[in-house]
Design a protein around this motif. Structure first.
Motif, PDB file in Angstrom:
ATOM      1  N   ALA A 121       0.824  -1.363   0.222  1.00  0.00           N
ATOM      2  CA  ALA A 121      -0.327  -0.137  -0.478  1.00  0.00           C
ATOM      3  C   ALA A 121       1.117   1.501  -0.373  1.00  0.00           C
ATOM      4  N   THR A 122       1.108   2.045  -1.179  1.00  0.00           N
ATOM      5  CA  THR A 122       1.917   3.099  -0.856  1.00  0.00           C
ATOM      6  C   THR A 122       0.765   4.421  -1.138  1.00  0.00           C
ATOM      7  N   GLY A 123       1.903   5.555  -0.375  1.00  0.00           N
ATOM      8  CA  GLY A 123       0.977   6.700  -0.560  1.00  0.00           C
ATOM      9  C   GLY A 123       2.092   7.657  -0.410  1.00  0.00           C
ATOM     10  N   ARG A 124       1.891   9.309  -1.122  1.00  0.00           N
ATOM     11  CA  ARG A 124       2.963  10.438  -1.290  1.00  0.00           C
ATOM     12  C   ARG A 124       2.761  11.345  -0.611  1.00  0.00           C
ATOM     13  N   ILE A 130       5.625   6.637   0.777  1.00  0.00           N
ATOM     14  CA  ILE A 130       5.192   5.994   2.051  1.00  0.00           C
ATOM     15  C   ILE A 130       5.071   4.381   1.437  1.00  0.00           C
ATOM     16  N   ALA A 131       5.627   3.530   1.912  1.00  0.00           N
ATOM     17  CA  ALA A 131       5.429   1.779   0.970  1.00  0.00           C
ATOM     18  C   ALA A 131       5.034   0.542   2.524  1.00  0.00           C
ATOM     19  N   ALA A 146      -3.581  -0.670   4.164  1.00  0.00           N
ATOM     20  CA  ALA A 146      -4.019   0.343   3.725  1.00  0.00           C
ATOM     21  C   ALA A 146      -4.083   1.680   4.441  1.00  0.00           C
ATOM     22  N   ALA A 147      -4.885   0.690   6.023  1.00  0.00           N
ATOM     23  CA  ALA A 147      -4.998   1.790   7.246  1.00  0.00           C
ATOM     24  C   ALA A 147      -3.471   2.190   7.829  1.00  0.00           C
ATOM     25  N   VAL A 148      -2.707   1.114   7.761  1.00  0.00           N
ATOM     26  CA  VAL A 148      -1.300   1.931   8.282  1.00  0.00           C
ATOM     27  C   VAL A 148      -1.070   3.059   7.492  1.00  0.00           C
ATOM     28  N   ARG A 149      -0.695   2.700   5.585  1.00  0.00           N
ATOM     29  CA  ARG A 149      -0.613   3.965   5.016  1.00  0.00           C
ATOM     30  C   ARG A 149      -1.421   5.246   4.548  1.00  0.00           C
TER      31      ARG A 149
END
Ligand SMILES: C[S@@+](CC[C@H](N)C(=O)[O-])C[C@H]1O[C@@H](n2cnc3c(N)ncnc32)[C@H](O)[C@@H]1O
Length: 424
Positions: A121-124, A130-131, A146-149
């Protein structure tokens, strides 16, 4: 199944620029993964007889190459990374087998266990990627990932997560539009800058609740209370911004709504520019649109109003300082949204009627919109002056004049936060 705990996946960042990536299947999985893959600069080939409209648009735009056919052996030749995500189980198995044979890292949407790679699950946020991969003794747990991300990305965006010594507290000033009052209605960027500030100079309007959340070392200055001696109030505020910025502080000028809608934002930006001080402007949700909306009034509506005009009513129509053409406004069919007009609404309504606007035109006054104290008073152009006095409507209020006032009638929104957006 203890295998997952004993042999966790090895996280890595693939640098795919210019390298061949093959995707088998053009459905929802491809649609979700493609934007991030395209962003890497990879040389992407999609093999699939069909594709979603969004994936097709990426092919039309030249972002990927699309071969409209089933997967066939050999498609993964010279491929660095494969994503197997078609609805054709046999094709998935065959592609996955070829990947294994050719030592190509391969993600499978239908069978995580058969895959040689997993998508985290990635985010920027602000240059940080963040992966998150969660593995338990039962295998992967994408929902947990996904929740932690989400929690990490939100923390980085609103500034609550950055370690203090890593905060990018550049000296200078940010003119931040704080939205109409509800603290949730500031932008993500505005909230982050607020969390990074040393000094916050705030107006009365806007999300004052956010000021309570600031750490104790942040100096919060009420713009209305800045002593202005021989200066006019605005010059005193400009001077305070300049002084704090020159002292090396990171300053946020928190304003109600949007800084450039009757917010004097440009005057402050110009004063800072004249001193060579860096200034960032962060737009905000203007009360002119959001406050009517929170009271169930759309400023436009299909078949009712094709324009809306936002007007300051801080000076009366007959006042020589007025720059507003009330005669022209009276001829418009669309919506008039008046800000700062509570005191002068009697004179304004008389001027509009004198220039031909129907006295029956519906009017709504929305006081303290989006806050817990929000209230709405309805009137017509003929009686709005009396209604304001009788109902003791006080600033801040947005006044909406036009047929849109009636289109949202039906059940009243349960509260300012529950107002349902209306689509045209
Ligand atoms: C000086 S103007 C600033 C407008 C602001 N820059 C914006 O974009 O919303 C102040 C006026 O905005 C309107 N206003 C701002 N916040 C409001 C709110 N929460 N409820 C009703 N009116 C509001 C009122 O008409 C008030 O007199």
């Amino acid at each position: 199944m203890a295998e997952y705990d004993e042999h966790p996946a090895y996280p890595v960042g693939l640098r795919l620029n210019g390298r061949r990536v093959v995707i088998v299947g053009g459905g929802q999985v491809a649609q979700r993964r493609l934007p991030a893959l395209i962003a890497t600069g990879a040389d992407i080939t999609l093999v699939s007889p069909s594709a979603t409209a969004s994936v097709e648009a990426m092919a039309d735009a030249g972002e990927i190459r699309w071969e409209r056919r089933r997967y066939q052996d050999g498609d993964l030749t010279d491929t660095w990374y494969a994503l197997v995500a078609s609805s054709d189980a046999a094709a998935n198995d065959a592609a996955s087998a070829e990947a294994e044979r050719t030592r190509t890292w391969c993600v499978r949407s239908d069978d995580a266990e058969a895959a040689t790679a997993w998508t985290p699950a990635t985010g920027r946020s602000e240059g940080i990627t963040i992966a998150v991969l969660t593995t338990t003794s039962h295998g992967r747990d994408p929902r947990h990932s996904a929740a932690v991300r989400d929690a990490i990305v939100e923390g980085l965006r609103d500034g609550t997560l950055a370690a203090p010594h890593h905060r990018t507290r550049a000296p200078g000033v940010a003119l931040v539009g704080g939205g109409p009052g509800d603290p949730d209605l500031i932008t993500v960027r505005g909230r982050r800058l607020l969390a990074e500030a040393d000094v916050v100079i705030a107006d009365r309007l806007g999300p004052r609740d956010l000021l309570d959340e600031l750490p104790p070392h942040v100096e919060v200055i009420d713009a209305a209370k800045i002593p202005y001696g021989r200066y006019m109030a605005q010059e005193a505020i400009n001077q305070a911004l300049i002084d704090h910025a020159k002292a090396g502080k990171s300053v946020v000028r928190l304003k109600g709504g949007d800084p450039f809608v009757f917010g004097r934002g440009m005057e402050e930006a110009q004063a800072l520019a004249a001193e060579g001080i860096a200034c960032t402007v962060v737009p905000g949700i203007s009360s002119s649109i959001s406050v009517p909306g929170a009271a169930g009034i759309p400023v436009t509506h299909r078949g009712v109003a094709h324009e809306f005009t936002v007007v300051s009513g801080h000076v009366a129509p007959e006042d020589p300082r007025s720059l507003v053409d009330w005669k022209a406004l009276a001829q418009l069919r669309g919506t008039l949204v008046l800000l700062m007009a509570v005191d002068k609404i009697g004179a304004i309504s008389r001027a509009l009627i004198a220039h031909g606007k129907s006295p029956e035109t519906p009017v709504a006054l929305v006081q303290e919109g989006t806050t817990a104290a929000q209230r709405r008073v309805d009137a017509t152009l003929a009686d709005v002056g009396e209604r304001v006095v009788a109902e003791d409507v006080r600033p801040p209020a947005v006044i909406v004049i036009g047929e849109v006032v009636g289109v949202g009638t039906g059940p009243e929104p349960a509260g300012p936060l529950d107002a349902e957006p209306l689509e045209g």
